[in-house]
Scaffold this active site. Structure first.
Site, mmCIF file in Angstrom:
data_model
loop_
_atom_site.group_PDB
_atom_site.id
_atom_site.type_symbol
_atom_site.label_atom_id
_atom_site.label_comp_id
_atom_site.label_asym_id
_atom_site.label_seq_id
_atom_site.Cartn_x
_atom_site.Cartn_y
_atom_site.Cartn_z
ATOM 1 N N HIS A 6 -1.312 2.823 4.838
ATOM 2 C CA HIS A 6 -2.358 3.733 4.348
ATOM 3 C C HIS A 6 -2.583 4.858 5.359
ATOM 4 O O HIS A 6 -2.530 4.663 6.561
ATOM 5 C CB HIS A 6 -3.667 2.962 4.135
ATOM 6 C CG HIS A 6 -4.645 3.666 3.248
ATOM 7 N ND1 HIS A 6 -5.256 4.846 3.607
ATOM 8 C CD2 HIS A 6 -5.116 3.358 2.006
ATOM 9 C CE1 HIS A 6 -6.066 5.228 2.638
ATOM 10 N NE2 HIS A 6 -5.993 4.351 1.651
ATOM 11 N N GLU A 49 0.829 -1.206 0.000
ATOM 12 C CA GLU A 49 0.000 0.000 0.000
ATOM 13 C C GLU A 49 0.866 1.260 0.000
ATOM 14 O O GLU A 49 1.572 1.556 0.962
ATOM 15 C CB GLU A 49 -0.921 0.018 1.224
ATOM 16 C CG GLU A 49 -1.595 1.340 1.517
ATOM 17 C CD GLU A 49 -2.437 1.872 0.369
ATOM 18 O OE1 GLU A 49 -2.313 3.072 0.038
ATOM 19 O OE2 GLU A 49 -3.220 1.088 -0.201
ATOM 20 N N SER A 55 -5.392 3.487 -5.215
ATOM 21 C CA SER A 55 -5.426 2.032 -5.089
ATOM 22 C C SER A 55 -6.369 1.373 -6.086
ATOM 23 O O SER A 55 -6.083 0.290 -6.602
ATOM 24 C CB SER A 55 -5.851 1.647 -3.662
ATOM 25 O OG SER A 55 -4.997 2.194 -2.701
ATOM 26 N N ASP A 66 0.961 -0.438 -5.052
ATOM 27 C CA ASP A 66 -0.259 -0.167 -5.823
ATOM 28 C C ASP A 66 -0.217 1.202 -6.492
ATOM 29 O O ASP A 66 -0.778 1.401 -7.566
ATOM 30 C CB ASP A 66 -1.515 -0.312 -4.957
ATOM 31 C CG ASP A 66 -1.515 0.581 -3.729
ATOM 32 O OD1 ASP A 66 -0.470 1.202 -3.419
ATOM 33 O OD2 ASP A 66 -2.557 0.657 -3.046
ATOM 34 N N HIS A 67 0.476 2.160 -5.868
ATOM 35 C CA HIS A 67 0.575 3.506 -6.438
ATOM 36 C C HIS A 67 1.681 4.282 -5.738
ATOM 37 O O HIS A 67 2.221 3.837 -4.722
ATOM 38 C CB HIS A 67 -0.752 4.261 -6.306
ATOM 39 C CG HIS A 67 -1.263 4.372 -4.901
ATOM 40 N ND1 HIS A 67 -0.770 5.293 -3.999
ATOM 41 C CD2 HIS A 67 -2.216 3.667 -4.231
ATOM 42 C CE1 HIS A 67 -1.405 5.160 -2.845
ATOM 43 N NE2 HIS A 67 -2.286 4.178 -2.949
#
Length: 649
Positions: A458, A303, A343, A512-513
């Site tokens: 996150h 994440e 995400s 994811d990013h």
């Protein structure tokens, strides 16, 4: 920077002076002057709300604005959208005023005005408090996409809220409503009085008022109607975003159709030809880097972990020392870039090799995403045991439906853990999920493909019992949760190495990013924002590829074809994905946000601003104009084709 004052800005300045003159000279005379004063008062009320919102934005993100003078310019240039918003909101009261003068000819209940003013005021207050944390995390203002994703994933949104955000919201609401209340009652209400006037005065006011409202709404009389780019004035995007009226922009975005592509730059035939050439690669040139054609595969999706926390990727030291060790055990792709900034888009990019769609997100449309191919289907068709492990709610962003409809047989999430399991605001801690995954894999009797999606990194970066880098700032909290993720993953792999199946296993780790943290200096048009880790290691990797670095540009999208290639599936289903181990391939990576897109190759990067409709960032020297323009033309064709594909699904 460009700060030349145009005709519309002069008109806005004239209007401000006219409003002031009207207040100073209206006196006590009845008739059209009293009516005009009421409209000026109500018009000013909406301007004040826009001023408060912009002031809140500037105070929150002052540290991102490079030139302090740009703050004043943001308020000045922003008047065009402020006046437009106020004119939109004045249209209904103005129409009622004409009806009142021509037919009713009497005063009405003050509650009509009060209710009319209250509804937008409360809506705008909600937009203001939502916009500040959203901009801090996403780097873009509140939009339809943010609203729909928020409504679809209320649990996820609430998980991102911390005490600091609540305190900020409470303070902002207090100031907002104090200003709104007193301005309304001290200025607007005192002038909301019915006064009869002659037919001639009414007709003149109607003509002049309609003309003024139309002028402000449209923003002038040029060919182009008013849009956000009209208030852009600087090469500092944060300053430009400050100038954009948050309410006007949000309401405008709500009216945009998702049935029409925002990326229409050329004919569809030309775009397809360019994209086909850009993504064409020789599937027969793919190197077999594995000892087996039926490996176990563990895909770890981190994440929001960016390259800036890896020393081997040019980032900070000591944050990810253990993942760096794992990087050096396998093949490390040092120039890997995420497809997007969130995400929902990253998951689709990794598992389906499908690019970001700018203001849209295909995963929220179940009938559309069900038609996408995905790597889970490849492994499922070969008889693999397939699973997805995540400590949060798998319904978030429709992840659960995507997994179950794309070959993933087993979904383990927050609901599968006991109530007393250690959790943060997002769900079960990653180390507990890793332990559950490891125990499950020990029992597998056939080859497996398992996805482990982490969550502790996150926002709001909750961590217990302690923060390795402290949590005085969001950046430090981010470093701390990344350090936790680093330790957690390393421990998981160390235990996996003790299992018999590890020698037949390949592990792929990516993010994811990208993220704004820890550097807080890269906007959504910068390639650094999307620079992510991507490395492959494990017992199934051939010895000669251990410790290898690949310094050429690759994309997160390439993971899908690579995973299929691990099991000798030279599939054509992932049209936007190239195998990472193909010798003859194009080294391109495309990235995309709500209002910008870009492309990176081995020579450099260039990005395009959808609002300004021009190149916003480039690493190419000034004398390489042709190279830069050619590359951005490829990116235009790419996203035009991508969005058309999105519409067709």
């Amino acid at each position: 920077m460009c700060k030349s004052v145009n005709l519309q800005t002069i008109i806005c300045k004239f209007a401000v002076n006219f409003i002031f003159y009207t207040y100073m000279n209206v006196g006590q005379k009845p008739g059209w002057r009293v009516s005009l004063l009421f409209f000026v008062s109500l018009f000013a009320y909406w301007l004040v709300l826009s001023f408060v919102d912009r002031a809140a934005f500037v105070l929150s993100f002052r540290y991102k604005i490079e030139d302090v003078q740009d703050i004043a310019y943001a308020f000045l240039y922003g008047l065009r959208l402020d006046f437009s918003l106020a004119a939109y909101l004045m249209a209904l009261p103005f129409l009622f005023f004409i009806i009142q003068q021509l037919w009713l000819q009497r005063g009405v209940s003050p509650w009509l005005l009060r209710v009319y003013v209250m509804l937008p005021t409360f809506l705008f207050a909600a937009i203001t408090i939502a916009n500040l944390p959203l901009y801090e995390s996403w780097g873009e203002k509140v939009s339809k996409r943010a609203l729909t994703l928020g409504l679809d994933t209320i649990g996820g949104v609430s998980s991102s809220v911390d005490a600091g955000m609540l305190l900020q919201a409470a303070l902002m609401l207090t100031i907002y409503f104090v200003v709104a209340h007193y301005f309304y009652h001290w200025v607007v209400v005192k002038r909301a009085k019915y006064t009869s006037q002659s037919l001639k005065s009414t007709v003149i006011l109607f003509v002049l008022g309609a003309l003024a409202l139309f002028t402000f709404i449209r923003g002038g009389y040029g060919r182009a109607t008013l849009n956000q780019s009209a208030v852009y004035f600087s090469d500092d995007n944060t300053a430009n975003h400050a100038a954009v009226n948050t309410y006007w922009s949000f309401l405008k975005d709500l009216t945009k159709s998702t049935k029409k592509s925002p990326y229409q730059f050329m004919s569809e035939e030309e775009a397809k030809a360019i994209v086909g050439d850009s993504l064409l690669y020789d599937r027969d040139s793919v190197i077999n880097v594995l000892k087996t054609d039926r490996p176990n595969v563990i895909l770890v999706i981190l994440e929001g972990v960016v390259a800036q926390v890896f020393a081997d990727l040019g980032g900070e030291k000591d944050i990810t020392p253990k993942m760096t060790t794992l990087m050096r055990e396998g093949v490390n792709f040092t120039q890997a870039y995420a497809a997007a900034d969130r995400s929902d888009k990253g998951m689709i990019a990794v598992l389906s090799g499908f690019p970001s769609q700018g203001p849209e997100s295909i995963i929220k449309y179940i009938p559309k995403h069900e038609k996408l191919p995905a790597v889970g289907q490849v492994f499922d068709s070969l008889g693999y045991a397939t699973s997805f492990y995540h400590g949060g709610q798998s319904e978030f962003y429709n992840f659960k439906s995507f997994m179950l409809t794309h070959g993933i047989d087993k979904v383990v999430d927050n609901a599968n853990f006991p109530i007393n399991a250690q959790r943060n605001s997002w769900g079960v801690y990653d180390h507990l999920v890793a332990k559950r995954l490891l125990n499950s894999l020990k029992k597998e009797k056939k080859p497996f493909f398992s996805i482990f999606y982490t969550l502790v990194n996150h926002e709001p970066f909750d961590l217990s019992p302690s923060y390795a880098f402290g949590n005085k700032t969001k950046a430090d909290a981010y470093r701390s949760t990344t350090f936790y993720t680093d330790t957690m993953l390393f421990n998981f792999i160390e235990e996996a190495k003790q299992q018999d199946w590890y020698e037949n296993t390949i592990v792929v780790v990516t993010s994811d990013h990208g993220h704004v943290y820890p550097t807080e200096k890269y906007g959504l048009d910068r390639p650094e924002r999307y620079h992510i880790p991507l490395f492959v290691f494990g017992g199934a990797l051939k010895e000669e590829y251990r410790g290898k670095k690949v310094d050429e540009v690759v994309s997160q999208l390439d993971i899908a074809s690579t995973l299929a290639g691990f099991v000798q599936e030279k599939t054509m289903r992932f049209k936007y994905s190239q195998d990472l181990f193909a010798l003859r391939r194009k080294h391109l990576a495309f990235y995309n946000s709500n209002a910008a897109f870009g492309v990176i190759n081995n020579e450099g990067a260039v990005s395009y601003d959808m609002l300004k409709r021009n190149i916003s960032y480039s690493t190419f020297p000034k004398d390489s104009v042709d190279h830069r323009e050619k590359l951005i033309h490829v990116a235009k064709a790419y996203y035009q084709t991508v969005f058309n594909d999105f519409l067709k699904y």
